[in-house]
Write an enzyme that holds these catalytic residues in place. Structure first.
Site, PDB file in Angstrom:
ATOM      1  N   GLY A  49      30.175  36.575   5.787  1.00  0.00           N
ATOM      2  CA  GLY A  49      29.380  35.471   5.263  1.00  0.00           C
ATOM      3  C   GLY A  49      28.612  34.660   6.283  1.00  0.00           C
TER       4      GLY A  49
ATOM      5  N   PRO B 121      31.928  40.753   8.914  1.00  0.00           N
ATOM      6  CA  PRO B 121      30.498  40.400   8.883  1.00  0.00           C
ATOM      7  C   PRO B 121      29.628  41.599   8.518  1.00  0.00           C
ATOM      8  CG  PRO B 121      31.268  40.633  11.152  1.00  0.00           C
ATOM      9  CD  PRO B 121      32.466  40.864  10.270  1.00  0.00           C
TER      10      PRO B 121
ATOM     11  N   ARG C  44      25.765  40.952   7.082  1.00  0.00           N
ATOM     12  CA  ARG C  44      24.431  40.426   7.363  1.00  0.00           C
ATOM     13  C   ARG C  44      24.269  39.980   8.832  1.00  0.00           C
ATOM     14  NH1 ARG C  44      21.645  37.749   3.439  1.00  0.00           N
ATOM     15  NH2 ARG C  44      23.603  37.531   2.328  1.00  0.00           N
TER      16      ARG C  44
ATOM     17  N   CYS D  85       4.445  46.387 -10.734  1.00  0.00           N
ATOM     18  CA  CYS D  85       3.887  45.840 -11.963  1.00  0.00           C
ATOM     19  C   CYS D  85       4.780  44.699 -12.448  1.00  0.00           C
ATOM     20  CB  CYS D  85       3.830  46.965 -12.991  1.00  0.00           C
ATOM     21  SG  CYS D  85       2.820  46.540 -14.368  1.00  0.00           S
TER      22      CYS D  85
ATOM     23  N   TYR E 270      21.005  44.131   3.072  1.00  0.00           N
ATOM     24  CA  TYR E 270      20.823  44.075   1.618  1.00  0.00           C
ATOM     25  C   TYR E 270      19.384  44.314   1.176  1.00  0.00           C
ATOM     26  CZ  TYR E 270      25.413  42.008   2.297  1.00  0.00           C
ATOM     27  OH  TYR E 270      26.710  41.783   2.698  1.00  0.00           O
TER      28      TYR E 270
HETATM   29  N1  PLP Z   1      33.334  41.156   2.678  1.00  0.00           N
HETATM   30  C1  PLP Z   1      33.235  41.098   1.337  1.00  0.00           C
HETATM   31  C2  PLP Z   1      34.457  41.272   0.528  1.00  0.00           C
HETATM   32  C3  PLP Z   1      31.997  40.894   0.717  1.00  0.00           C
HETATM   33  O1  PLP Z   1      31.915  40.845  -0.611  1.00  0.00           O
HETATM   34  C4  PLP Z   1      30.847  40.755   1.534  1.00  0.00           C
HETATM   35  C5  PLP Z   1      29.525  40.528   0.928  1.00  0.00           C
HETATM   36  O2  PLP Z   1      29.320  40.429  -0.231  1.00  0.00           O
HETATM   37  C6  PLP Z   1      31.000  40.826   2.924  1.00  0.00           C
HETATM   38  C7  PLP Z   1      32.248  41.031   3.472  1.00  0.00           C
HETATM   39  C8  PLP Z   1      29.819  40.709   3.857  1.00  0.00           C
HETATM   40  O3  PLP Z   1      29.198  39.497   3.729  1.00  0.00           O
HETATM   41  P1  PLP Z   1      28.015  39.108   4.742  1.00  0.00           P
HETATM   42  O4  PLP Z   1      27.049  40.231   4.738  1.00  0.00           O
HETATM   43  O5  PLP Z   1      27.452  37.861   4.181  1.00  0.00           O
HETATM   44  O6  PLP Z   1      28.643  38.909   6.081  1.00  0.00           O
END
Ligand code: PLP
Length: 495
Positions: free
Chosen positions: A300, A343, A345, A421, A451
């Site tokens: 996150g 992690p 993102r 479209c 993503y």
């Molecule tokens: N772990 C879990 C269980 C998740 O659902 C997610 C994203 O949805 C992540 C890790 C990765 O989150 P982020 O890409 O925000 O670090």
């Protein structure tokens, strides 16, 4: 800036004083400008990448991914090491998964977090050892669980009590014990930058710390459980799950997991979630004999997408979290468990950029409030919501620069849109681009590494773009080939 004005130009967007300058909260050191002002990625000019691989094109900087993976691993190992604790970093493959990135993650000492049988199969095929893979999901199939157990996965993160029974049954039939973690909903909900502590989480993931089991006692599953465990009607469903996993012969309760959300900048929510989970571990330890060795705090961590985003460094995040975990453990008289983070993102987002070719350009007069009109330039590119669904799905904002030349001269308020479209098909909602932008110019949209490819589609029968990896150590290369029209038609039984 007035209320009406903000829908035209948001407060965070400023007219760039030097349009060639790359905001370092968004663009990592892998990105630069050469002598002519052209964008470079790991030393490759944008135009040479376009010449070789076309557009749209996802470019992934191997240098950026590797350095961020290393940075997170080392920062967390060091911060928790100061308290005598160990850490594992799982790359959350849902952000972007292919064999190359699995290899990079493995070589950088990371494990892999998967969310389906497909992600799991890819991770294994790409050489990640089973014991370094975690399997998530709120609705795992029997096949997915069997595959996880056949390949000796390090952990299966269970998301419900019925799932624990299913894992137990499959494991016992196979003559193995399943290493399980239980996903907990800690009542900390992160909504982008905002935290709202709630007593009850109204969402599909995890087992609540707050919800009592009394209401569940009526169901058959729970009734059969009641006699096997020491569950009380005042217990939370999280406690019910913990006691269940401990009581079942086919499951080995390794620990607990939580994930509070995505694109989070503040530390507070992570610390609060850790505190609640550690308190829960302490409560569980008072009810069962088994040691709870692990705590997974999910992912996150936020990245820079737009001007004004100020992501914190891995060092700062790790130090704050380690201190918070150590303080809580000390006040609870608990040994610090083995900590994991996931992690996605933060590792892959800034490593990815999408290159597009500009097509049509159209000026649209808009009401900027108080009867004044303003012009917004609509710049159409050769991709859109099929290669980046985040603006449509999440209202996500991105930043864009001219990539094939110096972006000098007058800058005009613009919006980059796709070719689908769909009027909501926006790639970059708010930006300034050079007034002399013309069809054939190349645009680079920043931080599309997480993503975007993962959520891509064939909407309007657009083939998904290929993925090119750059590195300062070797020439650029295709790591996922782009789709062709034959790919698009391949599953049509009538052709
Ligand atoms: N772990 C879990 C269980 C998740 O659902 C997610 C994203 O949805 C992540 C890790 C990765 O989150 P982020 O890409 O925000 O670090």
């Amino acid at each position: 800036m007035g209320q009406a004005q903000s829908t035209v130009v948001p407060e965070w967007l400023s007219l760039p004083s030097d349009p060639a300058e790359l905001d370092r909260h968004i663009w990592t050191p892998s990105y630069g400008r050469d002598g002519s002002g052209e964008l470079t990625i790991d030393g490759q000019t944008a135009s040479s990448l376009v010449e070789q691989f076309g557009t749209p094109q996802y470019v992934y900087s191997e240098d950026t991914f590797r350095s961020r993976a290393r940075e997170y691993r080392i920062a967390f190992e060091k911060a928790f090491g100061e308290y005598g604790a160990e850490v594992s970093v799982y790359y959350a493959g849902k952000a972007f998964l292919c064999s190359a990135i699995v290899r990079w993650a493995r070589e950088e000492g990371l494990n892999l977090d998967t969310a389906s049988g497909g992600e799991l199969a890819l991770g294994l095929a790409a050489g990640m050892p089973g014991e370094r893979i975690a399997l998530h999901g709120n609705n795992k199939s029997e096949n997915e669980i069997r595959r996880a157990l056949e390949n000796g996965l390090g952990r299966i993160v269970a998301d419900s009590v019925p799932e624990l029974f299913m894992i137990d049954r499959i494991a016992r039939n196979m003559g193995v014990t399943a290493p399980v973690m239980i996903r907990i909903t800690p009542g900390v909900h992160a909504e982008t930058h905002d935290f709202i502590a709630t007593a009850h989480e109204d969402q599909k993931f995890g087992l609540s710390l707050a919800e009592g089991t009394a209401a569940l006692a009526e169901s058959d599953v729970e009734a059969s459980l009641w006699s096997e465990t020491a569950v009380a009607s005042s217990d939370s469903v999280a406690m019910l799950a913990a006691l269940t996993a401990d009581a079942l012969d086919g499951t080995d309760l390794r620990g607990f997991h939580c994930h509070i959300g995505s694109q989070i900048f503040e530390a507070h929510g992570f610390g609060l979630a850790a505190e609640r989970l550690l308190t829960f571990i302490s409560d569980v330890s008072n009810r069962i004999d088994t040691n709870i060795p692990e705590l997974d705090l999910g992912g996150g961590y936020g990245i820079g997408y737009i001007e004004g985003d100020t992501p914190r460094s891995a060092d700062v995040i790790a130090r704050e979290l380690a201190r918070s975990v150590a303080d809580t453990c000390s006040s609870l008289g608990l040994d610090i468990p083995h900590i994991s983070i996931e992690p996605g993102r933060a590792l892959t987002g800034p490593a990815g950029t999408t290159l597009y070719t500009v097509g049509t350009i159209k000026d649209v007069a808009i009401d900027s409030g108080s009867g004044r009109t303003q012009v917004r330039r609509y710049v159409s590119v050769d991709g859109g919501m099929s290669d980046n669904a985040r603006p449509v799905l999440y209202d996500a904002d991105y930043s864009v620069v001219v990539a094939n030349r110096a972006p000098s001269g007058e800058q005009v308020l613009s919006r980059v849109v796709g070719k689908h479209c769909e009027s909501g098909d926006v790639v970059v909602r708010y930006c300034y681009l050079p007034a002399d932008l013309t069809s054939g110019d190349v645009l680079a949209v920043a931080a599309t590494g997480a993503y975007c490819w993962a959520l891509s589609s064939n909407y309007n029968y657009l083939p998904r773009p290929g993925v090119v990896a750059t590195s300062s150590a070797r020439p650029p290369r295709v790591i996922v080939r782009g789709e062709t029209e034959e790919d698009l038609f391949a599953r049509d039984a009538g052709l």
